[in-house]
Design an enzyme around this catalytic site. Structure first.
Site, PDB file in Angstrom:
ATOM      1  CB  CYS A 194      42.496  39.242  36.491  1.00 21.29           C
ATOM      2  SG  CYS A 194      43.614  38.679  37.769  1.00 21.29           S
ATOM      3  CB  CYS A 253      45.809  37.620  35.730  1.00 21.80           C
ATOM      4  SG  CYS A 253      44.525  36.834  36.735  1.00 21.80           S
TER       5      CYS A 253
END
Ligand code: ZN
Length: 163
Positions: free
Chosen positions: A83, A86
């Site tokens: 991600c 993230c």
């Protein structure tokens, strides 16, 4: 090397955060119920610093005990290795953990590794940040944001003045 790096941030066990004493290297457990209190090293009696970096959650059972018992608000970063956002929020959470050491505990839940936790809490997008206080979730927000906004969100969720 990896062991040392992870110990610097601490590790969860069923009863607390295990950290190495910066003075003598002794492993000490900071009990969840006493997070935020001053604890001395069992060997050299130096005061131990509060966890000042995000702690990776390795087992759902540790997570459950932490959020049930923690004397400090717990900020949870639900993330996954693939991600991109993230990775953007990770250094912001490191700043929050360092600046708010002793006032908050920041933990990271890899939803690829701990799929049961992600499902149980209904995490549909990552990154998602959640705040637990007094044994329950008191706030949740999705998406990356700077450290100052994370702090504002957390302190609003727990009803505490920002310091
Ligand atoms: Zn020590």
């Amino acid at each position: 090397m990896r062991e040392n790096e992870s110990m610097a941030a601490g590790e969860l066990d069923p009863r607390g955060v295990v950290t190495a004493c910066p003075s003598c290297g002794q492993k000490n457990r900071l009990a969840y119920e006493q997070l935020g209190s001053t604890v001395r090293c069992a060997r050299c009696k130096q005061n131990l610093a509060a966890p000042a970096a995000p702690v990776e959650v390795r087992q759902a059972s540790d997570f459950d005990r932490l959020v049930a018992a923690s004397a400090l608000p717990v900020v949870v970063d639900y993330w996954a290795p693939w991600c991109g956002p993230c990775r953007m929020v990770a250094p912001e959470l490191e700043k929050v953990a360092a600046r708010q050491a002793g006032r908050l505990l920041v933990v990271k839940v890899n939803t690829d590794a701990l799929t049961d936790l992600g499902q149980r809490f209904g995490i549909r997008s990552i990154p998602t940040l959640a705040v637990f206080a007094g044994g329950r979730e008191v706030g949740r927000t999705a998406g990356a944001r700077p450290a100052a906004e994370i702090e504002a969100f957390v302190f609003q969720a727990v009803g505490a003045p920002q310091r």
